[in-house]
Design a protein around this motif. Structure first.
Motif, PDB file in Angstrom:
ATOM      1  N   VAL A 296      20.819  56.928  -0.273  1.00 12.08           N
ATOM      2  CA  VAL A 296      19.946  56.922   0.897  1.00 12.08           C
ATOM      3  C   VAL A 296      20.386  57.973   1.920  1.00 12.08           C
ATOM      4  O   VAL A 296      19.963  57.924   3.075  1.00 12.08           O
ATOM      5  CB  VAL A 296      19.898  55.523   1.544  1.00 12.08           C
ATOM      6  N   THR A 297      21.181  58.918   1.475  1.00 11.69           N
ATOM      7  CA  THR A 297      21.692  59.955   2.376  1.00 11.69           C
ATOM      8  C   THR A 297      20.544  60.697   3.043  1.00 11.69           C
ATOM      9  O   THR A 297      19.644  61.225   2.370  1.00 11.69           O
ATOM     10  CB  THR A 297      22.559  60.969   1.600  1.00 11.69           C
ATOM     11  N   GLY A 298      20.544  60.722   4.383  1.00 14.86           N
ATOM     12  CA  GLY A 298      19.544  61.473   5.130  1.00 14.86           C
ATOM     13  C   GLY A 298      18.180  60.833   5.206  1.00 14.86           C
ATOM     14  O   GLY A 298      17.268  61.382   5.831  1.00 14.86           O
TER      15      GLY A 298
ATOM     16  N   LEU B 195      22.505  43.325  -8.091  1.00 14.78           N
ATOM     17  CA  LEU B 195      22.312  43.310  -6.638  1.00 14.78           C
ATOM     18  C   LEU B 195      23.633  43.533  -5.904  1.00 14.78           C
ATOM     19  O   LEU B 195      23.661  44.165  -4.843  1.00 14.78           O
ATOM     20  CB  LEU B 195      21.680  41.993  -6.203  1.00 14.78           C
ATOM     21  N   ASN B 196      24.714  43.041  -6.470  1.00  8.61           N
ATOM     22  CA  ASN B 196      26.019  43.195  -5.827  1.00  8.61           C
ATOM     23  C   ASN B 196      26.519  44.636  -5.848  1.00  8.61           C
ATOM     24  O   ASN B 196      27.388  45.002  -5.049  1.00  8.61           O
ATOM     25  CB  ASN B 196      27.044  42.274  -6.492  1.00  8.61           C
TER      26      ASN B 196
ATOM     27  N   GLU C   2      15.285  45.567   9.301  1.00  7.93           N
ATOM     28  CA  GLU C   2      16.688  45.856   9.024  1.00  7.93           C
ATOM     29  C   GLU C   2      16.935  47.331   9.323  1.00  7.93           C
ATOM     30  O   GLU C   2      16.061  48.170   9.102  1.00  7.93           O
ATOM     31  CB  GLU C   2      17.038  45.591   7.551  1.00  7.93           C
ATOM     32  N   THR C   3      18.123  47.651   9.793  1.00  7.12           N
ATOM     33  CA  THR C   3      18.463  49.056  10.010  1.00  7.12           C
ATOM     34  C   THR C   3      19.110  49.674   8.781  1.00  7.12           C
ATOM     35  O   THR C   3      19.164  50.895   8.660  1.00  7.12           O
ATOM     36  CB  THR C   3      19.420  49.205  11.204  1.00  7.12           C
ATOM     37  N   ASP C   4      19.592  48.851   7.860  1.00 10.35           N
ATOM     38  CA  ASP C   4      20.228  49.321   6.628  1.00 10.35           C
ATOM     39  C   ASP C   4      19.216  49.227   5.487  1.00 10.35           C
ATOM     40  O   ASP C   4      18.788  48.125   5.122  1.00 10.35           O
ATOM     41  CB  ASP C   4      21.456  48.472   6.320  1.00 10.35           C
ATOM     42  N   PRO C   5      18.831  50.356   4.883  1.00 17.51           N
ATOM     43  CA  PRO C   5      17.804  50.303   3.841  1.00 17.51           C
ATOM     44  C   PRO C   5      18.248  49.569   2.586  1.00 17.51           C
ATOM     45  O   PRO C   5      17.424  48.964   1.897  1.00 17.51           O
ATOM     46  CB  PRO C   5      17.529  51.774   3.540  1.00 17.51           C
ATOM     47  N   VAL C   6      19.538  49.611   2.269  1.00 20.54           N
ATOM     48  CA  VAL C   6      20.020  48.905   1.079  1.00 20.54           C
ATOM     49  C   VAL C   6      19.928  47.404   1.300  1.00 20.54           C
ATOM     50  O   VAL C   6      19.484  46.657   0.415  1.00 20.54           O
ATOM     51  CB  VAL C   6      21.455  49.336   0.727  1.00 20.54           C
TER      52      VAL C   6
END
Length: 290
Positions: free
Chosen positions: A187-189, A178-179, A141-145
């Motif tokens: 997750v900035t930076g 989770l929502n 995934e490219t989105d860590p969240v």
């Protein structure tokens, strides 16, 4: 299994090698371990299990080789793995343990930061592996969240639900958490960081020279705070470790609050592996945020 080990050792050393002494070093909840003294003067470390998942030791060997390429803590080298579809053991370099004296914890922090500087194009890994005996889903995934929510927390939630381990009220509150996870994680930076993945106090030590070493990985590319949080789940390292890490690779503000979220993954996994004794810890974290 002993004959299989002897045959593999003969292949590794290109000559017959006898196992002169076998010392049990105990084991955890998953594997047993042995120290073998060989007729060629070498010592090797063996992890074994009578009924591992088919690719269990293959995935551990993959992780150790990857960790060994990073500028991080020392890891045992992979010496041998049977060429079968479901090997029952893994032969590793034996690292003589020492004492974590002096500036060990500062050096461990700096080495861990070095490991975390090894990055990748996505979060996850090129194949699934294991956290204990639980499958660890590493879908890129490219989105860590999204990665942490879907392939860490939600996956464990579904397992616990299927096994009847999550009461309805806890399950529903976990859904609420989770929502809103995107609002809770900073997750900035951040970039995908190579993680040990299971860095509790039983998975690191000092070698005979005091060099920080790590083993028993469940590696993937993730958010580095997950490794740091795991060091605090079952007891924590001295504060100077965390201070030294912050000096060389500062975290975003709010880690002290977020670490509970990262450790929820491991608490859910322990719930799935070991049963309802971990439910109260899961509830505590969920209720803290919802």
């Amino acid at each position: 299994m002993k004959n299989e080990m002897r045959d593999l050792l003969a292949e590794i050393y290109a000559r017959p090698v006898e196992i002169q002494n076998t010392q049990s070093i105990g084991g955890g909840c998953i594997n047993e371990t042995l120290l073998l003294s060989l007729s060629n003067g070498e010592k090797v470390f063996v992890k074994h299990n009578d009924q591992p998942p088919p690719d269990f030791f293959h995935r551990e060997a993959d992780a150790l080789r990857l960790l060994g390429r990073a500028q991080g803590p020392r890891v045992p080298q992979v010496i041998g793995l049977p060429k079968t579809t479901s090997p029952r053991f893994l032969i590793l370099e034996y690292i003589e343990p020492g004492n974590p004296d002096g500036d060990f914890h500062e050096r461990f922090a700096h080495a861990l930061a070095g490991l975390h500087h090894m990055s990748h194009a996505f979060y996850g890994f090129d194949r699934d592996n294991y956290i204990g005996f639980t499958v660890q889903v590493n879908k890129p995934e490219t989105d860590p969240v999204v990665f942490f929510r879907e392939h860490r927390l939600r996956f464990q939630q579904h397992l616990a639900r299927q096994r009847g381990l999550l009461p309805t009220n806890v399950d529903q509150r976990l859904d609420l958490l989770l929502n809103k996870l995107e609002r809770l994680l900073n997750v900035t930076g951040e970039q995908p960081a190579l993680l040990h993945g299971d860095l509790w106090s039983g998975n690191y030590f000092a070698d005979a020279r005091g060099t920080p070493c790590i083993f028993d990985p469940a590696s993937y590319f993730g958010l580095r705070e997950a490794d740091l949080a795991m060091t605090e789940l079952f007891g924590r390292l001295p504060q100077r470790f965390y201070d030294a890490y912050q000096e060389v690779y500062p975290l975003n503000p709010g880690y002290e609050e977020r670490k509970k979220l990262y450790n929820l993954y491991h608490l859910l996994n322990h719930l799935n592996l070991f049963g309802s004794s971990y439910l109260s810890s899961v509830k505590s974290v969920v209720n803290h945020f919802v």
